[in-house]
Design an enzyme around this catalytic site. Structure first.
Site, short mmCIF file in Angstrom:
data_model
loop_
_atom_site.label_atom_id
_atom_site.label_comp_id
_atom_site.label_asym_id
_atom_site.label_seq_id
_atom_site.Cartn_x
_atom_site.Cartn_y
_atom_site.Cartn_z
N SER A 238 0.83 -1.20 0.00
CA SER A 238 0.00 0.00 0.00
C SER A 238 0.87 1.26 0.00
CB SER A 238 -0.96 -0.06 1.19
OG SER A 238 -2.02 0.84 1.06
N ASP A 463 -9.03 -4.86 -5.54
CA ASP A 463 -8.51 -4.11 -4.39
C ASP A 463 -9.27 -2.80 -4.25
OD1 ASP A 463 -6.98 -2.60 -2.55
OD2 ASP A 463 -5.12 -3.57 -3.20
N HIS A 491 -7.32 -6.16 -0.20
CA HIS A 491 -6.18 -5.25 -0.29
C HIS A 491 -4.88 -6.03 -0.22
CE1 HIS A 491 -3.97 -1.61 -0.18
NE2 HIS A 491 -3.78 -1.54 1.12
#
Length: 522
Positions: A238, A463, A491
């Site tokens: 991320s 995602d 995710h």
């Protein structure tokens, strides 16, 4: 933002001696914005040389924390230490910050390659927590070849944590109306953002400018040197992909292998990114709903989960839902209900918990909803929070010079609220967060990392947090980028499925990047 696991008090006590409040560590020279032009990788004549980490065995302290978790039976030892970095790289011989580090080493390690430095993203999530978890869960093929190292970035966790938002204000932020329908409700959201910014500026002043990703990327190269590696091997999730790609831009020759999983789109401005995330969460909720209604025993929230949630939000707006949890005084507002939904949409494994929690809330008990929401926000049972929210806002605002006036945001609240009924208005409001942020900024550089070894970018088709186009753009922008796509949901992807796991393992261990545009099935 992703949720931060809470750090047990025993580890806080163990490490408390290394902490200091930033203003006490700084000087007037150290509060200026760091220059984005310096790309020197080793100590300059005026910069303190990088000292090797002096690891202190903290296995006995971490063992009770991980007891009972999957992987806790691995023969692991843990070390805790510090890495000193300049507060300002414009004054490299000046005041310093102590970054806290954790290293996990497997007793089954053979043919050691070096250190695998991990970052879980956020920004604001603890990389030391992530290193402990990674040592338990990453494949044996990786843990058996690398020390697993996590270093909390500056301002995060136990590395001079930014703490400028009171717990009561965080309660207010998470409980606030996420779908404002009146001008007064929008005004209240703006006022709350103003209060947060004013409180942080009052606490740290221009020192807030010390927490940029560019500075953290420079820190990362000192970490590389401190653990004794000639090149960096890195696993970032991320926001960790933003940090990793910034490192590659500044130090392309020092890249051994970088895995950037769940890439934040480097080409999107804040408005485009916020809208893409709103659309991604809407699609993720639809995927949750389809999964739930296909259950053999029936979906706990009925045949139309979206309509069920809409009714629950209306119910919570007029009569917030109490909780059966002992000692709990909060009631679930629409903001807390949607925080719970957002929390579960990060990971399909939490979808059954979400369905049960929403059904229970409709029946009058918000205990499950509050548990999910607190996991997302980093709130403990005692009402205190980690510093994840403080760090997330501070780093995010340090990284951009984009500002959106209230007059820019108001029409987007209405427009996105109509197009993305659950998450659009809140996404639009987020654009205002950095507008009142009166502190130095260091915008992220363009990133092509020309000259770096192959960099593996991993994207997930479903995602909701970092939608797949971000990974596509990241891989295309990086001169040596290689894209790996997983056709799954949730995710990030590694190591959730065998195809992705095999490809990433081969890259990390043998530097064998997968064929371009490899796609792994769900």
């Amino acid at each position: 933002m992703t949720a931060a696991p809470r750090r047990p008090a025993v580890l806080v006590a163990l490490l408390s001696a290394v902490l200091c409040v930033l203003p006490a560590c700084s000087s007037s020279e150290g509060t200026e914005r760091s220059s984005a032009s310096t790309t020197t990788t080793e100590a300059t004549p005026t910069e303190a040389p990088v000292q090797p980490v002096e690891w202190t065995d903290c296995t006995a302290d971490i063992a009770p924390i991980i007891a009972g978790r999957p992987g806790a039976d691995r023969p692991l030892t843990f070390g805790c230490g510090q890495v000193e970095v300049p507060l300002s790289y414009d004054d490299p011989a000046g005041p310093t910050l102590s970054l806290f580090a954790v290293r996990a080493v497997s007793g089954a390690q053979t043919d050691r390659i070096g250190s695998l430095v991990v970052n879980p993203g956020g920004p604001g999530l603890s990389a030391t927590d992530a290193a402990v978890q990674a040592a338990l869960t990453l494949p044996d093929a990786v843990v058996g070849r690398f020390d697993v190292v996590g270093v909390d970035p500056r301002g995060v966790g136990l590395s001079q944590p930014v703490e400028c938002i009171p717990d009561a204000t965080k309660d207010e932020l998470t409980a606030a109306e996420p779908r404002p329908g009146t001008a007064e409700e929008v005004d209240a959201a703006f006022a709350l953002a103003d209060d947060v910014a004013e409180g942080c500026v009052d606490t740290y002043g221009a020192g807030l400018g010390a927490f940029s990703t560019v500075d953290s990327a420079r820190d990362l190269d000192r970490v590389r040197q401190a653990v004794g590696d000639t090149q960096l091997t890195y696993l970032g999730y991320s926001y960790g992909t933003t940090l990793g790609s910034t490192y590659a831009e500044l130090y392309p020759e020092n890249v051994r292998a970088l895995v950037l999983d769940g890439a934040v789109d480097p080409d999107a401005d804040r408005e485009s990114a916020a809208e893409a995330q709103a659309a991604g969460f809407e699609a993720a909720f639809d995927a949750f709903a389809a999964n739930c209604t296909a259950l053999v025993g029936g979906c706990p929230v009925g045949a139309d989960p979206r309509a069920f949630l809409g009714d629950l939000l209306t119910q919570a707006e007029t009569a917030p839902v109490p909780s059966s949890r002992e000692g709990e005084t909060r009631q679930a507002t629409p903001g807390l209900v949607l925080a719970a939904v957002r929390s579960a949409l990060y990971n399909p494994a939490a979808w059954p918990q979400l369905a049960q929690s929403l059904a229970a809330a409709q029946a009058g008990d918000a205990a499950g909803v509050l548990t999910l929401a607190d996991t997302f926000t980093g709130r403990g049972e005692d009402g205190t929070y980690t510093n994840t929210i403080d760090a997330n806002i501070t780093i995010s605002c340090s990284d951009t010079d984009e500002e959106y006036a209230q007059s820019d945001v108001r029409p987007l609240v209405a427009d996105w609220g109509a197009r993305y009924p659950l998450f659009g208005a809140e996404a639009a409001l987020s654009l205002y967060t950095c507008t009142p942020w009166d502190a130095p900024r260091t915008p992220l550089p363009d990133r092509d990392a020309e000259g770096a070894a192959p960099i593996l970018v991993v994207g997930t088709q479903g995602d909701p947090v970092t939608p797949l186009p971000g990974a596509v753009d990241m891989a295309a922008d990086l001169a040596s980028g290689v894209l790996l796509t997983w056709q799954g949901s949730g995710h990030t992807a590694y190591p959730k499925t065998q195809c992705v796991t095999d490809a990433v393992n081969a890259y990390l261990v043998d530097l064998a990047a997968p064929a371009a545009d490899l796609t792994c099935p769900a």
